[in-house]
Enzyme design. Structure first.
Site, PDB file in Angstrom:
ATOM      1  CD  GLU A  42      -2.250   1.373   2.874  1.00  0.00           C
ATOM      2  OE1 GLU A  42      -2.404   2.500   3.379  1.00  0.00           O
ATOM      3  OE2 GLU A  42      -2.575   0.323   3.458  1.00  0.00           O
ATOM      4  CE  LYS A 131      -6.004   2.493   8.039  1.00  0.00           C
ATOM      5  NZ  LYS A 131      -5.475   3.435   7.032  1.00  0.00           N
ATOM      6  N   GLY A 161       0.329   1.162  15.292  1.00  0.00           N
ATOM      7  CA  GLY A 161       1.048   0.645  16.450  1.00  0.00           C
ATOM      8  C   GLY A 161       1.234  -0.855  16.480  1.00  0.00           C
TER       9      GLY A 161
END
Length: 206
Positions: A42, A131, A161
């Site tokens: 991506e 997502k 994270g």
């Protein structure tokens, strides 16, 4: 649910987020990542010349990788991404219009969400997966609760994270995969270093 995303997640449940990638380093970074078992790439649109990087990666890897764009916030950008060979649209936010545009162009759509309301509206617009972003502000418990009410088989990918050391609780809660950004690639990294991280991340996700 569309199952077109599943084969890619079955190969490897990671999406390499290459924020800040430059076109001149795209192939070398792509080789470092795809060559170590992560075939979904991506390129966020707030990177330098993102469409050129997507064009180069899509042309180089062909069917061996799923290449697309992240940080897509304007439905009009979807046609431009498709024109250079991108096949995946990822958003940071819950915008059904971007999701619909992706599906109209035959692309996979994995939009960002944070609440059940957003999740259901995106699935109604045709999302192939969701997502969960920012994952730092959620928890595996939140993910588990959402999966209890969403359509069975909905792929949810926490992003934000996530690294090799904290995937396991999310996987146990039902995460279908993860988007990996700075734990894999940061601007200025050497391809050899990215290759080592890709290898470690691939091993950590099983």
């Amino acid at each position: 649910m569309s199952n077109a995303l599943r084969p890619w997640l079955d190969r490897c449940p990671l999406v390499a987020i290459l924020r800040g990638l430059k076109p001149e380093e795209a192939i070398a970074m792509g080789e470092a990542i795809v060559g170590n078992g992560i075939p979904v790439l991506e390129v966020p649109l707030n990177s330098p010349q993102p469409l050129e990087s997507i064009r180069l990666l899509a042309g180089h890897f062909g069917e061996n990788a799923l290449v697309g764009a992240g940080t897509v916030i304007d439905p009009a950008d979807v046609a431009r991404i498709a024109a250079v060979g991108g096949r995946l649209i990822v958003t940071p936010h819950a915008d059904p219009a971007v999701t619909r545009a992706a599906k109209e162009h035959g692309l996979l759509a994995v939009p960002g969400f944070f609440t059940p309301t957003e999740a259901f509206s995106l699935l109604a617009a045709g999302a192939d997966g969701l997502k969960l972003f920012p994952a730092e502000a959620a928890s595996p418990g939140v993910l588990k609760a959402m999966l209890a009410v969403l359509p069975k088989g909905t792929p949810i990918l926490p992003v934000g994270g996530i690294g090799a050391t904290n995937m396991e609780p999310w996987k146990a809660a039902g995460a279908a995969g993860f988007g990996i950004a700075s734990a894999l690639f940061k601007p200025g990294d050497a391809p050899a270093d990215v290759a080592e991280r890709a290898k470690a991340l691939r091993a950590a996700c099983g």
